[in-house]
Motif scaffolding. Structure first.
Motif, PDB file in Angstrom:
ATOM      1  N   ALA A 182       0.823  -1.205   0.000  1.00  0.00           N
ATOM      2  CA  ALA A 182       0.000   0.000   0.000  1.00  0.00           C
ATOM      3  C   ALA A 182       0.855   1.252   0.000  1.00  0.00           C
ATOM      4  O   ALA A 182       0.526   2.251  -0.644  1.00  0.00           O
ATOM      5  CB  ALA A 182      -0.920  -0.001   1.217  1.00  0.00           C
ATOM      6  N   ALA A 183       1.963   1.214   0.733  1.00  0.00           N
ATOM      7  CA  ALA A 183       2.809   2.406   0.803  1.00  0.00           C
ATOM      8  C   ALA A 183       3.456   2.699  -0.535  1.00  0.00           C
ATOM      9  O   ALA A 183       3.553   3.852  -0.963  1.00  0.00           O
ATOM     10  CB  ALA A 183       3.890   2.214   1.875  1.00  0.00           C
ATOM     11  N   VAL A 184       3.916   1.630  -1.234  1.00  0.00           N
ATOM     12  CA  VAL A 184       4.513   1.847  -2.557  1.00  0.00           C
ATOM     13  C   VAL A 184       3.499   2.453  -3.493  1.00  0.00           C
ATOM     14  O   VAL A 184       3.798   3.371  -4.271  1.00  0.00           O
ATOM     15  CB  VAL A 184       5.036   0.503  -3.110  1.00  0.00           C
ATOM     16  CG1 VAL A 184       5.373   0.634  -4.584  1.00  0.00           C
ATOM     17  CG2 VAL A 184       6.262   0.067  -2.328  1.00  0.00           C
ATOM     18  N   THR A 185       2.270   1.958  -3.443  1.00  0.00           N
ATOM     19  CA  THR A 185       1.218   2.515  -4.289  1.00  0.00           C
ATOM     20  C   THR A 185       0.985   3.976  -3.966  1.00  0.00           C
ATOM     21  O   THR A 185       0.813   4.814  -4.860  1.00  0.00           O
ATOM     22  CB  THR A 185      -0.077   1.725  -4.096  1.00  0.00           C
ATOM     23  OG1 THR A 185       0.178   0.350  -4.358  1.00  0.00           O
ATOM     24  CG2 THR A 185      -1.154   2.226  -5.026  1.00  0.00           C
ATOM     25  N   ALA A 186       0.972   4.294  -2.661  1.00  0.00           N
ATOM     26  CA  ALA A 186       0.739   5.678  -2.265  1.00  0.00           C
ATOM     27  C   ALA A 186       1.850   6.583  -2.756  1.00  0.00           C
ATOM     28  O   ALA A 186       1.612   7.695  -3.225  1.00  0.00           O
ATOM     29  CB  ALA A 186       0.626   5.766  -0.742  1.00  0.00           C
ATOM     30  N   VAL A 187       3.109   6.090  -2.640  1.00  0.00           N
ATOM     31  CA  VAL A 187       4.225   6.913  -3.118  1.00  0.00           C
ATOM     32  C   VAL A 187       4.129   7.117  -4.617  1.00  0.00           C
ATOM     33  O   VAL A 187       4.411   8.186  -5.157  1.00  0.00           O
ATOM     34  CB  VAL A 187       5.567   6.239  -2.735  1.00  0.00           C
ATOM     35  CG1 VAL A 187       6.727   6.925  -3.423  1.00  0.00           C
ATOM     36  CG2 VAL A 187       5.744   6.260  -1.230  1.00  0.00           C
ATOM     37  N   GLY A 188       3.683   6.029  -5.324  1.00  0.00           N
ATOM     38  CA  GLY A 188       3.530   6.153  -6.772  1.00  0.00           C
ATOM     39  C   GLY A 188       2.517   7.211  -7.138  1.00  0.00           C
ATOM     40  O   GLY A 188       2.573   7.801  -8.214  1.00  0.00           O
ATOM     41  N   LEU A 189       1.571   7.496  -6.239  1.00  0.00           N
ATOM     42  CA  LEU A 189       0.569   8.520  -6.515  1.00  0.00           C
ATOM     43  C   LEU A 189       1.015   9.883  -6.028  1.00  0.00           C
ATOM     44  O   LEU A 189       0.284  10.854  -6.136  1.00  0.00           O
ATOM     45  CB  LEU A 189      -0.747   8.144  -5.855  1.00  0.00           C
ATOM     46  CG  LEU A 189      -1.434   6.926  -6.465  1.00  0.00           C
ATOM     47  CD1 LEU A 189      -2.668   6.595  -5.661  1.00  0.00           C
ATOM     48  CD2 LEU A 189      -1.796   7.174  -7.915  1.00  0.00           C
ATOM     49  N   GLY A 190       2.184   9.928  -5.401  1.00  0.00           N
ATOM     50  CA  GLY A 190       2.728  11.221  -5.025  1.00  0.00           C
ATOM     51  C   GLY A 190       2.254  11.719  -3.689  1.00  0.00           C
ATOM     52  O   GLY A 190       2.129  12.921  -3.502  1.00  0.00           O
ATOM     53  N   LEU A 191       1.964  10.833  -2.720  1.00  0.00           N
ATOM     54  CA  LEU A 191       1.549  11.297  -1.395  1.00  0.00           C
ATOM     55  C   LEU A 191       2.043  10.319  -0.362  1.00  0.00           C
ATOM     56  O   LEU A 191       2.308   9.169  -0.634  1.00  0.00           O
ATOM     57  CB  LEU A 191       0.042  11.419  -1.286  1.00  0.00           C
ATOM     58  CG  LEU A 191      -0.772  10.121  -1.170  1.00  0.00           C
ATOM     59  CD1 LEU A 191      -2.123  10.454  -0.564  1.00  0.00           C
ATOM     60  CD2 LEU A 191      -0.945   9.451  -2.508  1.00  0.00           C
ATOM     61  N   ALA A 192       2.192  10.808   0.852  1.00  0.00           N
ATOM     62  CA  ALA A 192       2.556   9.953   1.974  1.00  0.00           C
ATOM     63  C   ALA A 192       1.289   9.388   2.563  1.00  0.00           C
ATOM     64  O   ALA A 192       0.242  10.001   2.470  1.00  0.00           O
ATOM     65  CB  ALA A 192       3.310  10.769   3.025  1.00  0.00           C
ATOM     66  N   PRO A 193       1.406   8.159   3.204  1.00  0.00           N
ATOM     67  CA  PRO A 193       0.199   7.588   3.804  1.00  0.00           C
ATOM     68  C   PRO A 193      -0.439   8.534   4.799  1.00  0.00           C
ATOM     69  O   PRO A 193       0.233   9.112   5.637  1.00  0.00           O
ATOM     70  CB  PRO A 193       0.758   6.330   4.503  1.00  0.00           C
ATOM     71  CG  PRO A 193       2.002   5.987   3.742  1.00  0.00           C
ATOM     72  CD  PRO A 193       2.573   7.313   3.322  1.00  0.00           C
ATOM     73  N   PRO A 245      -4.899  10.390 -11.225  1.00  0.00           N
ATOM     74  CA  PRO A 245      -4.119   9.163 -11.456  1.00  0.00           C
ATOM     75  C   PRO A 245      -4.495   8.517 -12.775  1.00  0.00           C
ATOM     76  O   PRO A 245      -5.613   8.632 -13.261  1.00  0.00           O
ATOM     77  CB  PRO A 245      -4.512   8.282 -10.272  1.00  0.00           C
ATOM     78  CG  PRO A 245      -5.861   8.769  -9.871  1.00  0.00           C
ATOM     79  CD  PRO A 245      -5.877  10.235 -10.140  1.00  0.00           C
ATOM     80  N   SER A 246      -3.522   7.780 -13.294  1.00  0.00           N
ATOM     81  CA  SER A 246      -3.760   7.058 -14.547  1.00  0.00           C
ATOM     82  C   SER A 246      -4.494   5.754 -14.257  1.00  0.00           C
ATOM     83  O   SER A 246      -4.674   5.366 -13.110  1.00  0.00           O
ATOM     84  CB  SER A 246      -2.422   6.760 -15.229  1.00  0.00           C
ATOM     85  OG  SER A 246      -1.677   5.847 -14.418  1.00  0.00           O
ATOM     86  N   ASP A 247      -4.903   5.076 -15.324  1.00  0.00           N
ATOM     87  CA  ASP A 247      -5.578   3.791 -15.155  1.00  0.00           C
ATOM     88  C   ASP A 247      -4.686   2.788 -14.425  1.00  0.00           C
ATOM     89  O   ASP A 247      -5.148   2.021 -13.572  1.00  0.00           O
ATOM     90  CB  ASP A 247      -5.974   3.215 -16.515  1.00  0.00           C
ATOM     91  CG  ASP A 247      -7.133   3.995 -17.148  1.00  0.00           C
ATOM     92  OD1 ASP A 247      -7.783   4.769 -16.413  1.00  0.00           O
ATOM     93  OD2 ASP A 247      -7.386   3.802 -18.346  1.00  0.00           O
ATOM     94  N   SER A 248      -3.415   2.754 -14.786  1.00  0.00           N
ATOM     95  CA  SER A 248      -2.498   1.799 -14.158  1.00  0.00           C
ATOM     96  C   SER A 248      -2.308   2.114 -12.678  1.00  0.00           C
ATOM     97  O   SER A 248      -2.209   1.206 -11.841  1.00  0.00           O
ATOM     98  CB  SER A 248      -1.147   1.796 -14.883  1.00  0.00           C
ATOM     99  OG  SER A 248      -0.536   3.082 -14.794  1.00  0.00           O
ATOM    100  N   GLN A 249      -2.255   3.398 -12.341  1.00  0.00           N
ATOM    101  CA  GLN A 249      -2.111   3.771 -10.940  1.00  0.00           C
ATOM    102  C   GLN A 249      -3.354   3.389 -10.131  1.00  0.00           C
ATOM    103  O   GLN A 249      -3.254   2.869  -9.013  1.00  0.00           O
ATOM    104  CB  GLN A 249      -1.853   5.276 -10.832  1.00  0.00           C
ATOM    105  CG  GLN A 249      -0.475   5.689 -11.313  1.00  0.00           C
ATOM    106  CD  GLN A 249      -0.311   7.193 -11.344  1.00  0.00           C
ATOM    107  OE1 GLN A 249      -1.261   7.915 -11.670  1.00  0.00           O
ATOM    108  NE2 GLN A 249       0.872   7.672 -11.028  1.00  0.00           N
ATOM    109  N   ILE A 250      -4.509   3.617 -10.684  1.00  0.00           N
ATOM    110  CA  ILE A 250      -5.750   3.240 -10.000  1.00  0.00           C
ATOM    111  C   ILE A 250      -5.836   1.726  -9.863  1.00  0.00           C
ATOM    112  O   ILE A 250      -6.228   1.192  -8.811  1.00  0.00           O
ATOM    113  CB  ILE A 250      -6.964   3.782 -10.768  1.00  0.00           C
ATOM    114  CG1 ILE A 250      -6.991   5.312 -10.670  1.00  0.00           C
ATOM    115  CG2 ILE A 250      -8.264   3.180 -10.222  1.00  0.00           C
ATOM    116  CD1 ILE A 250      -8.088   5.936 -11.479  1.00  0.00           C
ATOM    117  N   SER A 251      -5.444   1.007 -10.899  1.00  0.00           N
ATOM    118  CA  SER A 251      -5.463  -0.453 -10.842  1.00  0.00           C
ATOM    119  C   SER A 251      -4.516  -0.962  -9.759  1.00  0.00           C
ATOM    120  O   SER A 251      -4.845  -1.881  -9.000  1.00  0.00           O
ATOM    121  CB  SER A 251      -5.075  -1.031 -12.205  1.00  0.00           C
ATOM    122  OG  SER A 251      -4.995  -2.441 -12.143  1.00  0.00           O
ATOM    123  N   ALA A 252      -3.324  -0.347  -9.678  1.00  0.00           N
ATOM    124  CA  ALA A 252      -2.356  -0.764  -8.662  1.00  0.00           C
ATOM    125  C   ALA A 252      -2.887  -0.491  -7.258  1.00  0.00           C
ATOM    126  O   ALA A 252      -2.715  -1.304  -6.334  1.00  0.00           O
ATOM    127  CB  ALA A 252      -1.026  -0.033  -8.888  1.00  0.00           C
TER     128      ALA A 252
END
Length: 464
Positions: free
Chosen positions: A28-39, A49-56
């Protein structure tokens, strides 16, 4: 000795548990970082977010939910195993106490038989002495001569009659002495054999008791170790779950913010387009950025469904066969039990005389186990109820009490099966839905709410 302790999983299980917790947070944390925010935080200007980011993000959420479900199931199974292990330990402890009591009885019987054998030997020796004295006296009096010779050597008619009477008496006495000697020999042999059998039985029971005690101690120690390991695991799992939920909440907030921003941008673009003169170029619509961002965010739940541990179902409690309780004895027993509130639970500890040190692993704990407390309580009222919970049930099995008829002073029991030999816990009912009990290792004598559950066995009334 009712226990609700938690159980220990293997070292591999603990490592796996830590990996689960780490992966919940990590993915979950990696996904959050990929979206540009801290948990746990939200961007002031969220990027759509892109489709791939939402899917992740959705996959991470589902993975966390699945892992939480696995953890919950593992914890429930481990907790059930711990409860079963502790109940088995308490049953084994009662097996030991029964064997120890039988051993004590056998030793007493052996001592009595040895004393009887010694007395028989004394009497046998006395009989032998009597025979020897008889033979000596007979020889000195001439009664050992042949009858005819004794009569022929008489000095006259009077002496002849005396010798004839003496020979008759000597013959009868000889028969009596020999018969008595034979009986004494048989008694001595029988007493000696009885003593040897009693000693052998006592020795066998001593070995059996030692084996049962070792088994009970091993089971009790294992249950306690399992409980400690499970508590440590649960702390790790709860920490991982809290972090994962925080991250998932942040991701869901990010998605909502991004979708709201995209909707605002689309609305602004639409208003701008309708306000332009006819024929003017609309340019690239920023609203296109919302493409692919309308993931429904299907709710997979946490997966943390509660898995109830399996319980065996004892025989249905019998109806009420007990009479009216004796108020004075009941109040004395309850008052005695309450004087021990706060005293530590001690495995194998306590009895009619009060608290005591337990058996390993509780040799340094001064207190009571469950049956020791109830035994002490009723002993103060002059009623001997037995030293183990199943013995207490068996003694008063003809004085049962149905649930709806429970009154203060009744003994309530829990078991792992349908036979009374599987009883592992007893408590003293106080009335008003309360019991006083010595619950489990690490606890103290206390007043608790009455409970039933699938392992409730029934109740008896010692004063009824």
């Amino acid at each position: 000795m009712h226990t609700q302790v938690r159980t220990q999983q293997s070292t591999t299980g603990r490592r796996a548990g830590r990996r689960w917790a780490t992966r919940v947070v990590g993915v979950a944390a990696v996904t959050a970082v990929g979206l540009g925010l801290a948990p746990g935080t939200a961007s002031a200007a969220p990027v759509n977010p892109s489709d791939s980011q939402i899917s992740a993000a959705e996959q991470a959420r589902q993975a966390a939910a699945a892992q939480v479900g696995q953890v919950s199931a593992a914890l429930a199974a481990a907790e059930s195993a711990a409860a079963n292990a502790s109940a088995a330990a308490n049953i084994a402890l009662q097996d030991y106490e029964d064997a120890q009591a039988a051993y004590d009885e056998a030793r007493a019987a052996a001592a009595a038989a040895a004393a009887a054998a010694a007395q028989a030997e004394v009497e046998l020796q006395g009989g032998r002495d009597d025979v020897a004295a008889f033979a000596r006296d007979s020889y000195m009096q001439g009664s050992t001569n042949a009858g005819a010779l004794a009569l022929m050597t008489s000095g006259g008619p009077a002496e002849l009659l005396e010798r004839a009477a003496l020979l008759d008496a000597v013959g009868e006495h000889r028969v009596d002495v020999v018969a008595q000697l034979t009986v004494l020999e048989e008694q001595a042999n029988a007493a000696d054999e009885a003593a040897q059998v009693s000693v052998a039985q006592a020795d066998t029971l001593k070995v059996e008791a030692a084996t049962l005690l070792a088994t009970a101690q091993e089971q009790e120690s294992a249950a306690r170790s399992q409980a400690g390991a499970l508590a440590e695991q649960q702390e790790q799992y709860e920490a991982g779950l809290a972090s994962a939920e925080q991250t998932l909440t942040a991701l869901q907030g990010q998605r909502a913010a991004a979708e709201a921003a995209a909707a605002q941008q689309a609305a602004a673009a639409a208003r701008a387009s309708t306000s332009r003169p006819a024929g003017s170029s609309s340019g690239s619509s920023s609203g296109s950025a919302s493409s692919g961002s309308s993931s429904s965010g299907s709710s997979a739940g946490t997966g943390a469904s509660t898995v109830k541990p399996p319980v065996s179902v004892p025989a249905p409690p019998q109806g009420t066969t007990a009479g009216v309780p004796s108020g004075g004895a009941v109040q004395t027993a309850i008052a005695a039990a309450k004087t021990q509130l706060g005293l530590p639970y001690s495995w194998g500890g306590g009895g009619s005389g009060g608290p005591s040190y337990g058996i390993p692993p509780d040799t340094d704990i001064w207190g009571f186990d469950c049956s020791g407390l109830t035994q002490y309580a009723y002993a103060q009222a002059g009623i001997q109820i037995g030293g183990t919970s199943r013995d207490q049930w068996y003694r008063f099995r003809g004085q049962t009490v149905a649930r709806e008829d429970l009154q203060a002073g009744d003994l309530v029991f829990w078991a792992s099966g349908s036979a009374y030999s599987s009883i592992y816990h007893v408590a003293l009912y106080l009335g008003g839905g309360k019991v006083v009990q010595a619950p489990q290792s690490g606890d103290v004598v206390r007043i608790s709410n009455m409970w039933y559950g699938g392992d409730y066995f029934g109740a008896v009334r010692p004063t009824g």
